[in-house]
Design a protein around this motif. Structure first.
Motif, PDB file in Angstrom:
ATOM      1  N   SER A   1       0.811  -1.221   0.000  1.00 39.84           N
ATOM      2  CA  SER A   1       0.000   0.000   0.000  1.00 39.84           C
ATOM      3  C   SER A   1       0.847   1.275   0.000  1.00 39.84           C
ATOM      4  O   SER A   1       0.360   2.332  -0.380  1.00 39.84           O
ATOM      5  CB  SER A   1      -0.936   0.010   1.211  1.00 39.84           C
ATOM      6  OG  SER A   1      -0.194   0.014   2.421  1.00 39.84           O
ATOM      7  N   LEU A   2       2.132   1.169   0.412  1.00 39.03           N
ATOM      8  CA  LEU A   2       2.985   2.359   0.523  1.00 39.03           C
ATOM      9  C   LEU A   2       4.186   2.343  -0.417  1.00 39.03           C
ATOM     10  O   LEU A   2       4.825   3.378  -0.610  1.00 39.03           O
ATOM     11  CB  LEU A   2       3.485   2.514   1.966  1.00 39.03           C
ATOM     12  CG  LEU A   2       2.427   2.793   3.031  1.00 39.03           C
ATOM     13  CD1 LEU A   2       3.056   2.787   4.426  1.00 39.03           C
ATOM     14  CD2 LEU A   2       1.729   4.124   2.772  1.00 39.03           C
ATOM     15  N   ALA A   3       4.520   1.186  -0.987  1.00 40.47           N
ATOM     16  CA  ALA A   3       5.670   1.087  -1.877  1.00 40.47           C
ATOM     17  C   ALA A   3       5.253   0.372  -3.156  1.00 40.47           C
ATOM     18  O   ALA A   3       4.100  -0.037  -3.314  1.00 40.47           O
ATOM     19  CB  ALA A   3       6.807   0.338  -1.176  1.00 40.47           C
ATOM     20  N   ASP A   4       6.201   0.191  -4.070  1.00 46.60           N
ATOM     21  CA  ASP A   4       5.895  -0.479  -5.328  1.00 46.60           C
ATOM     22  C   ASP A   4       6.068  -1.990  -5.183  1.00 46.60           C
ATOM     23  O   ASP A   4       6.672  -2.473  -4.225  1.00 46.60           O
ATOM     24  CB  ASP A   4       6.815   0.042  -6.438  1.00 46.60           C
ATOM     25  CG  ASP A   4       8.288  -0.141  -6.078  1.00 46.60           C
ATOM     26  OD1 ASP A   4       8.852  -1.190  -6.421  1.00 46.60           O
ATOM     27  OD2 ASP A   4       8.845   0.758  -5.423  1.00 46.60           O
ATOM     28  N   GLN A   5       5.521  -2.720  -6.184  1.00 46.67           N
ATOM     29  CA  GLN A   5       5.552  -4.179  -6.123  1.00 46.67           C
ATOM     30  C   GLN A   5       6.972  -4.734  -6.148  1.00 46.67           C
ATOM     31  O   GLN A   5       7.249  -5.778  -5.576  1.00 46.67           O
ATOM     32  CB  GLN A   5       4.745  -4.777  -7.292  1.00 46.67           C
ATOM     33  CG  GLN A   5       3.243  -4.640  -7.140  1.00 46.67           C
ATOM     34  CD  GLN A   5       2.714  -3.385  -7.822  1.00 46.67           C
ATOM     35  OE1 GLN A   5       3.465  -2.432  -8.027  1.00 46.67           O
ATOM     36  NE2 GLN A   5       1.437  -3.377  -8.159  1.00 46.67           N
ATOM     37  N   ARG A   6       7.893  -4.037  -6.808  1.00 45.25           N
ATOM     38  CA  ARG A   6       9.272  -4.508  -6.870  1.00 45.25           C
ATOM     39  C   ARG A   6       9.906  -4.511  -5.474  1.00 45.25           C
ATOM     40  O   ARG A   6      10.597  -5.462  -5.099  1.00 45.25           O
ATOM     41  CB  ARG A   6      10.096  -3.635  -7.813  1.00 45.25           C
ATOM     42  CG  ARG A   6      11.515  -4.151  -8.048  1.00 45.25           C
ATOM     43  CD  ARG A   6      12.243  -3.285  -9.075  1.00 45.25           C
ATOM     44  NE  ARG A   6      13.557  -3.851  -9.388  1.00 45.25           N
ATOM     45  CZ  ARG A   6      14.642  -3.638  -8.677  1.00 45.25           C
ATOM     46  NH1 ARG A   6      14.590  -2.877  -7.586  1.00 45.25           N
ATOM     47  NH2 ARG A   6      15.798  -4.191  -9.024  1.00 45.25           N
ATOM     48  N   THR A   7       9.635  -3.459  -4.707  1.00 41.09           N
ATOM     49  CA  THR A   7      10.151  -3.404  -3.335  1.00 41.09           C
ATOM     50  C   THR A   7       9.570  -4.532  -2.497  1.00 41.09           C
ATOM     51  O   THR A   7      10.270  -5.162  -1.691  1.00 41.09           O
ATOM     52  CB  THR A   7       9.829  -2.045  -2.694  1.00 41.09           C
ATOM     53  OG1 THR A   7      10.438  -1.004  -3.453  1.00 41.09           O
ATOM     54  CG2 THR A   7      10.321  -1.979  -1.256  1.00 41.09           C
ATOM     55  N   VAL A   8       8.272  -4.791  -2.696  1.00 40.15           N
ATOM     56  CA  VAL A   8       7.632  -5.892  -1.976  1.00 40.15           C
ATOM     57  C   VAL A   8       8.270  -7.220  -2.361  1.00 40.15           C
ATOM     58  O   VAL A   8       8.476  -8.094  -1.517  1.00 40.15           O
ATOM     59  CB  VAL A   8       6.115  -5.925  -2.259  1.00 40.15           C
ATOM     60  CG1 VAL A   8       5.453  -7.068  -1.497  1.00 40.15           C
ATOM     61  CG2 VAL A   8       5.462  -4.611  -1.862  1.00 40.15           C
ATOM     62  N   GLY A   9       8.608  -7.382  -3.644  1.00 41.10           N
ATOM     63  CA  GLY A   9       9.258  -8.609  -4.083  1.00 41.10           C
ATOM     64  C   GLY A   9      10.615  -8.803  -3.435  1.00 41.10           C
ATOM     65  O   GLY A   9      10.960  -9.907  -2.998  1.00 41.10           O
ATOM     66  N   ILE A  10      11.392  -7.730  -3.349  1.00 40.39           N
ATOM     67  CA  ILE A  10      12.698  -7.805  -2.687  1.00 40.39           C
ATOM     68  C   ILE A  10      12.529  -8.165  -1.219  1.00 40.39           C
ATOM     69  O   ILE A  10      13.245  -9.019  -0.682  1.00 40.39           O
ATOM     70  CB  ILE A  10      13.452  -6.461  -2.837  1.00 40.39           C
ATOM     71  CG1 ILE A  10      13.860  -6.242  -4.300  1.00 40.39           C
ATOM     72  CG2 ILE A  10      14.682  -6.430  -1.934  1.00 40.39           C
ATOM     73  CD1 ILE A  10      14.470  -4.891  -4.570  1.00 40.39           C
ATOM     74  N   TYR A  11      11.558  -7.534  -0.561  1.00 37.89           N
ATOM     75  CA  TYR A  11      11.326  -7.817   0.858  1.00 37.89           C
ATOM     76  C   TYR A  11      10.833  -9.248   1.061  1.00 37.89           C
ATOM     77  O   TYR A  11      11.229  -9.928   2.012  1.00 37.89           O
ATOM     78  CB  TYR A  11      10.324  -6.826   1.440  1.00 37.89           C
ATOM     79  CG  TYR A  11      10.086  -7.033   2.917  1.00 37.89           C
ATOM     80  CD1 TYR A  11      11.015  -6.601   3.851  1.00 37.89           C
ATOM     81  CD2 TYR A  11       8.937  -7.677   3.379  1.00 37.89           C
ATOM     82  CE1 TYR A  11      10.818  -6.792   5.207  1.00 37.89           C
ATOM     83  CE2 TYR A  11       8.732  -7.879   4.726  1.00 37.89           C
ATOM     84  CZ  TYR A  11       9.670  -7.438   5.639  1.00 37.89           C
ATOM     85  OH  TYR A  11       9.472  -7.648   6.981  1.00 37.89           O
ATOM     86  N   ALA A  12       9.962  -9.726   0.158  1.00 37.62           N
ATOM     87  CA  ALA A  12       9.431 -11.084   0.279  1.00 37.62           C
ATOM     88  C   ALA A  12      10.557 -12.111   0.147  1.00 37.62           C
ATOM     89  O   ALA A  12      10.605 -13.097   0.893  1.00 37.62           O
ATOM     90  CB  ALA A  12       8.366 -11.328  -0.784  1.00 37.62           C
ATOM     91  N   ILE A  13      11.470 -11.883  -0.798  1.00 36.41           N
ATOM     92  CA  ILE A  13      12.599 -12.798  -0.954  1.00 36.41           C
ATOM     93  C   ILE A  13      13.478 -12.770   0.289  1.00 36.41           C
ATOM     94  O   ILE A  13      13.909 -13.817   0.801  1.00 36.41           O
ATOM     95  CB  ILE A  13      13.417 -12.424  -2.210  1.00 36.41           C
ATOM     96  CG1 ILE A  13      12.600 -12.725  -3.468  1.00 36.41           C
ATOM     97  CG2 ILE A  13      14.736 -13.187  -2.245  1.00 36.41           C
ATOM     98  CD1 ILE A  13      13.251 -12.248  -4.757  1.00 36.41           C
ATOM     99  N   SER A  14      13.737 -11.583   0.812  1.00 32.43           N
ATOM    100  CA  SER A  14      14.572 -11.455   2.013  1.00 32.43           C
ATOM    101  C   SER A  14      13.930 -12.164   3.202  1.00 32.43           C
ATOM    102  O   SER A  14      14.602 -12.882   3.946  1.00 32.43           O
ATOM    103  CB  SER A  14      14.785  -9.976   2.348  1.00 32.43           C
ATOM    104  OG  SER A  14      15.400  -9.297   1.279  1.00 32.43           O
ATOM    105  N   SER A  15      12.631 -11.976   3.383  1.00 37.77           N
ATOM    106  CA  SER A  15      11.929 -12.612   4.501  1.00 37.77           C
ATOM    107  C   SER A  15      11.993 -14.125   4.405  1.00 37.77           C
ATOM    108  O   SER A  15      12.172 -14.827   5.407  1.00 37.77           O
ATOM    109  CB  SER A  15      10.464 -12.151   4.537  1.00 37.77           C
ATOM    110  OG  SER A  15      10.377 -10.763   4.731  1.00 37.77           O
ATOM    111  N   ARG A  16      11.852 -14.627   3.185  1.00 36.12           N
ATOM    112  CA  ARG A  16      11.872 -16.075   3.004  1.00 36.12           C
ATOM    113  C   ARG A  16      13.259 -16.638   3.292  1.00 36.12           C
ATOM    114  O   ARG A  16      13.399 -17.719   3.885  1.00 36.12           O
ATOM    115  CB  ARG A  16      11.448 -16.425   1.572  1.00 36.12           C
ATOM    116  CG  ARG A  16      11.150 -17.903   1.389  1.00 36.12           C
ATOM    117  CD  ARG A  16       9.951 -18.294   2.211  1.00 36.12           C
ATOM    118  NE  ARG A  16       9.653 -19.710   2.065  1.00 36.12           N
ATOM    119  CZ  ARG A  16       9.465 -20.529   3.074  1.00 36.12           C
ATOM    120  NH1 ARG A  16       9.557 -20.086   4.326  1.00 36.12           N
ATOM    121  NH2 ARG A  16       9.161 -21.784   2.868  1.00 36.12           N
TER     122      ARG A  16
END
Length: 437
Positions: free
Chosen positions: A263-278
């Motif tokens: 809701s606050l950033a772009d999908q690419r940032t979410v993708g980077i964060y999702a990979i990091s979290s995993r």
């Protein structure tokens, strides 16, 4: 006299001293627990390997944009799925560990409740789709992913948990490993298909998870007669729902951040964060094998005030193992940056600054296990809900204040430290701080 002489000459085995008997007992107990752990970890290790292959194929086949969309949709489904079966999966696990004669009734209630909650979960997800996902993927694709997380995989996890409760660790390992193997096969099919968009992946994802669910029910569900019992449903519904709320709040601690970012950033940032979290989650797999045995033992043994010292020692061990695991991974990636693929190499800029996060995340999960084992579900629900709100607010403030990923990534360590401190105060105050037991 002959009898006395014969008795005097009789050779008797030397008496075993009390310390020797104690040592033998402890050695036997240690070997038993070690064997159980190795059984659990064997399956978990296989699962870890399969999940790693699955994740690395998917992370490097989907674009970072689509990875962010899929991860956010999956997180939505996982959170809604906490209410699958109204939480009776947890009571089925407790029944399998403590009162096996009632397991048939609890499993029947779970399946009936699952049929009720599945369409409800899909309906609840619709407003979220129109608010966050409408511009990113189709409704059909969104619902396929939600159905997997709220319905299909919940059955696999329940059968896994029940087998663990029964002490059938080999079967529990096989059911989760088989499911992970089918997911990995799906990722391989997707990578070879030539169509690497999130819509194509959703169809494959649903199909292979459906196969995993069918296999779990056919091959690994305990061979007991399922009997619907209204007294279980109505008598334990409140307790089951409390578990669902607490479980939702705990899961949301790990998943809500992706929706906040979307809701606050772009999908690419979410993708980077999702990979990091995993990547960070992979470091906790050996520890989760220990949780299975520890929770079962606490449920069987009941409350003992002497367990306070042991719990604190376990916390120290968890922190050390978590930090060592991430450190080893960082050293490996510093030598071979592209070892896990290009997209993971891009995401490494974030998880390289999250050194303290795995330890705090795993400790929060350990506190959740303590609440469950000692049946402090109300406190757990209130605490977990508060932690979700605080974490969501903190991440939102970080995203608003910092634009660079590494800048707000560093502050996530402080956010998790604050959540951990609140959790420590609550868990040890409510469970071990009472004097009226």
């Amino acid at each position: 006299m002959k009898s006395e002489s014969r008795n005097a000459l009789e050779i008797r085995p030397p008496a075993v001293s009390q310390p020797s008997r104690l040592l033998a007992t402890l050695t036997h107990a240690f070997r038993t627990q070690l064997a159980n752990y190795l059984q659990v970890f064997a399956g978990t290790g296989v699962r870890l390997g399969l999940q790693a292959v699955y994740f690395f194929i998917l992370a490097n086949t989907l674009s970072l944009h689509d990875m962010g969309v899929f991860a956010s949709t999956s997180s939505t489904g996982i959170m809604i799925g906490c209410f699958s079966g109204f939480g009776f999966a947890s009571l089925a696990f407790r029944s399998s560990a403590g009162k096996r004669r009632t397991l048939g009734g609890y499993l029947a209630v779970f399946y009936a409740s699952w049929l009720i909650t599945l369409p409800l979960g899909l309906a609840v997800s619709l407003p979220i789709f129109y608010f966050l996902f409408k511009s990113s993927l189709s409704l059909a694709t969104f619902l396929l992913i939600i159905a997997v997380e709220t319905g299909l995989w919940r059955i696999v996890e329940t059968i896994h948990q029940v087998n663990n409760g029964l002490g059938r660790y080999a079967s529990a390992s096989l059911v989760i490993s088989s499911g992970s193997a089918l997911r990995t096969a799906g990722a391989i099919v997707f990578a070879l298909s030539g169509k690497h968009d999130v819509e194509s992946w959703a169809l494959i994802y649903f199909g292979f998870n459906l196969a995993a669910t069918a296999l779990a029910m056919y091959a690994y569900q305990p061979r007991i007669k399922l009997r619907w019992q209204s007294r279980i449903f109505f008598g334990r519904l409140r307790e089951a729902l409390l578990f669902s709320i607490a479980y939702f709040a705990w899961i949301a601690q790990n998943e809500i951040d992706k929706l906040v970012m979307l809701s606050l950033a772009d999908q690419r940032t979410v993708g980077i964060y999702a990979i990091s979290s995993r990547i960070l989650d992979f470091t906790s797999v050996p520890i989760r094998s220990f949780y299975v045995l520890y929770s079962r033992k606490l449920i069987i043994d009941g409350y003992r005030r002497s367990q306070l010292g042991r719990s604190l020692a376990v916390e120290l061990l968890i922190a050390l193992v978590s930090t060592a695991g991430l450190s080893a991974l960082l050293v490996t990636l510093s030598i071979w940056p592209n070892l896990l693929g290009h997209n993971v190499a891009v995401a490494s800029q974030l998880f390289g600054v999250l050194l303290a996060v795995p330890a705090f995340k795993n400790l929060l999960e350990f506190h959740s296990e303590l609440f469950f084992a000692y049946q402090h579900m109300t406190v757990r629900a209130v605490l977990a809900t508060a932690l979700v709100g605080l974490k969501a607010a903190a991440i939102a403030l970080l995203l608003i204040h910092f634009r660079n990923i590494a800048d707000w990534g560093i502050w996530l360590n402080a956010v998790y430290l604050g959540l951990y401190v609140l959790s420590v105060i609550s868990v040890y105050g409510s469970i071990f701080g009472r004097t009226d037991r």
